[in-house]
Scaffold this motif. Structure first.
Motif, PDB file in Angstrom:
ATOM      1  N   HIS A  46       0.742  -1.123  -0.109  1.00  0.00           N
ATOM      2  CA  HIS A  46       0.003   0.031   0.107  1.00  0.00           C
ATOM      3  C   HIS A  46       0.992   1.180   0.071  1.00  0.00           C
ATOM      4  N   ALA A  47       0.961   2.047  -1.044  1.00  0.00           N
ATOM      5  CA  ALA A  47       1.776   3.171  -1.109  1.00  0.00           C
ATOM      6  C   ALA A  47       0.813   4.516  -1.093  1.00  0.00           C
ATOM      7  N   MET A  48       1.366   5.282  -0.063  1.00  0.00           N
ATOM      8  CA  MET A  48       0.376   6.364   0.353  1.00  0.00           C
ATOM      9  C   MET A  48       1.398   7.730   0.539  1.00  0.00           C
ATOM     10  N   PHE A  49       0.967   8.821   0.708  1.00  0.00           N
ATOM     11  CA  PHE A  49       1.482  10.021   1.194  1.00  0.00           C
ATOM     12  C   PHE A  49       0.610  10.611   2.417  1.00  0.00           C
ATOM     13  N   ILE A  50       1.263  10.745   3.307  1.00  0.00           N
ATOM     14  CA  ILE A  50       0.344  10.711   4.898  1.00  0.00           C
ATOM     15  C   ILE A  50       1.237  11.520   5.894  1.00  0.00           C
ATOM     16  N   HIS A  51       0.572  11.913   6.825  1.00  0.00           N
ATOM     17  CA  HIS A  51       1.172  12.151   8.165  1.00  0.00           C
ATOM     18  C   HIS A  51       0.886  11.179   9.009  1.00  0.00           C
ATOM     19  N   PRO A  52       1.856  10.428   9.279  1.00  0.00           N
ATOM     20  CA  PRO A  52       1.716   9.068   9.770  1.00  0.00           C
ATOM     21  C   PRO A  52       1.046   9.301  11.554  1.00  0.00           C
ATOM     22  N   MET A  53       1.639  10.215  12.207  1.00  0.00           N
ATOM     23  CA  MET A  53       0.988  10.264  13.604  1.00  0.00           C
ATOM     24  C   MET A  53      -0.339  10.983  13.668  1.00  0.00           C
ATOM     25  N   ASP A  54      -0.658  11.783  12.783  1.00  0.00           N
ATOM     26  CA  ASP A  54      -2.144  12.224  12.599  1.00  0.00           C
ATOM     27  C   ASP A  54      -2.974  11.211  11.875  1.00  0.00           C
ATOM     28  N   ASN A  55      -2.386  10.074  11.534  1.00  0.00           N
ATOM     29  CA  ASN A  55      -3.264   9.159  10.351  1.00  0.00           C
ATOM     30  C   ASN A  55      -4.107   9.922   9.563  1.00  0.00           C
ATOM     31  N   SER A  56      -3.469  11.007   8.876  1.00  0.00           N
ATOM     32  CA  SER A  56      -4.239  11.449   7.893  1.00  0.00           C
ATOM     33  C   SER A  56      -3.476  11.390   6.499  1.00  0.00           C
ATOM     34  N   LEU A 185       3.131   5.010  12.659  1.00  0.00           N
ATOM     35  CA  LEU A 185       1.869   5.139  11.971  1.00  0.00           C
ATOM     36  C   LEU A 185       0.720   4.781  12.954  1.00  0.00           C
ATOM     37  N   ASN A 186       0.287   5.757  13.375  1.00  0.00           N
ATOM     38  CA  ASN A 186      -0.701   5.837  14.516  1.00  0.00           C
ATOM     39  C   ASN A 186      -2.217   5.151  14.185  1.00  0.00           C
ATOM     40  N   THR A 187      -2.071   4.066  14.172  1.00  0.00           N
ATOM     41  CA  THR A 187      -3.330   3.306  13.810  1.00  0.00           C
ATOM     42  C   THR A 187      -4.310   2.890  15.128  1.00  0.00           C
ATOM     43  N   ASP A 188      -3.639   3.096  16.285  1.00  0.00           N
ATOM     44  CA  ASP A 188      -4.459   2.807  17.486  1.00  0.00           C
ATOM     45  C   ASP A 188      -4.642   4.060  18.528  1.00  0.00           C
ATOM     46  N   ASN A 189      -4.383   5.347  17.778  1.00  0.00           N
ATOM     47  CA  ASN A 189      -5.008   6.462  18.468  1.00  0.00           C
ATOM     48  C   ASN A 189      -4.153   6.850  19.519  1.00  0.00           C
ATOM     49  N   VAL A 190      -2.755   6.708  19.534  1.00  0.00           N
ATOM     50  CA  VAL A 190      -2.070   7.446  20.464  1.00  0.00           C
ATOM     51  C   VAL A 190      -2.014   8.815  20.345  1.00  0.00           C
TER      52      VAL A 190
END
Length: 255
Positions: A46-56, A185-190
């Motif tokens: 899965h290729a993306m351009f993201i803000h990892p910690m914001d999960n956006s 990569l904040n998928t668990d809402n830290v």
């Protein structure tokens, strides 16, 4: 302070705050980083351009290049990419069948992304390593991208708390004192207690080598940022280009 000077100061401060609090990351996340005998041999990237910690997410046009390096051979997989919408934003996925033991270095080169808040283009050369069937050979192989993080620690089979080390290269040569941004990569809402916790920042040494102790299980991105690329033209003006070498690694808790 004159009004025009105040406006410039405020604009610069806001742009800097946006840069620190919302770091951009190219991402290339596989369905698994280790494929064992007897398991499914299809890996989904899965290729993306993201803000990892914001999960956006941000918009990602179809990459100009996507492929895999295996046993010193590069295989072009760009034609396998399929668009996957996340809300209004485009991301890209591809399936790849693992057939032989060894380390598979998947890589992606995106189209330049225009960031109006910073007045620059961004190009993040991104990679991730998938190990197959227990043969640990090739995880430190260089793809040969314009800028690249070459791992000095094996980039899979990592426990939470392990230290990850790498060397930042630009045009095949070490980049002394390169700045490396690190995000989860904040998928668990830290929920970070303050902005500086969103993006960790370390600097490479004089040989381009950096290290970081990983505090939590999950996917972590390391982005070595540089502005050494040539200027590009936009609306008749020359604008800077930020290039980033990005690698993703996964850690697991010891239970």
């Amino acid at each position: 302070m004159k009004r025009w000077m105040l406006i410039i100061f405020v604009a610069a401060a806001l742009a800097t705050q946006a840069r620190i609090a919302h770091a951009h990351f190219g991402a290339l996340i596989p369905s698994d980083d280790i494929v064992s005998q007897g398991e499914g041999r299809i890996v989904t990237l899965h290729a993306m351009f993201i803000h990892p910690m914001d999960n956006s997410y941000m918009q990602m046009e179809k990459p100009s290049r996507f492929g895999v390096l295996f046993r010193d051979k590069k295989i072009d997989l760009t034609g396998a990419l399929r668009e996957k919408k996340v809300g209004e934003f485009s991301t890209w996925t591809a399936n790849y069948e693992i057939k032989r033991p060894g380390d598979y270095v998947f890589f992606v080169e995106p189209e330049p992304y225009w960031e109006p808040a910073e007045g620059r283009y961004i190009i993040h050369y991104t990679k991730v390593v998938v190990n197959a069937f227990g043969l640990e050979r090739g995880w430190d192989a260089e793809v040969g991208m314009k800028t690249e993080i070459v791992p000095l620690s094996r980039p899979y089979g990592l426990w939470t708390g392990n230290v990850f080390r790498g060397i930042v290269k630009i045009n095949g040569r070490p980049a002394p004192y390169a700045k490396v941004e690190v995000e989860y990569l904040n998928t668990d809402n830290v929920k970070p207690p303050a902005d500086p916790y969103l993006t960790q920042v370390v600097k490479a040494d004089s040989n381009g080598v950096f290290c970081y102790g990983i505090p939590r299980a999950g996917w972590w991105g390391f982005a070595a940022i540089s502005e050494r690329d040539k200027m590009m033209e936009r609306d008749g003006k020359k604008v800077p280009v930020e290039i980033g070498a990005v690698i993703w690694v996964r850690t697991r808790d010891m239970k």
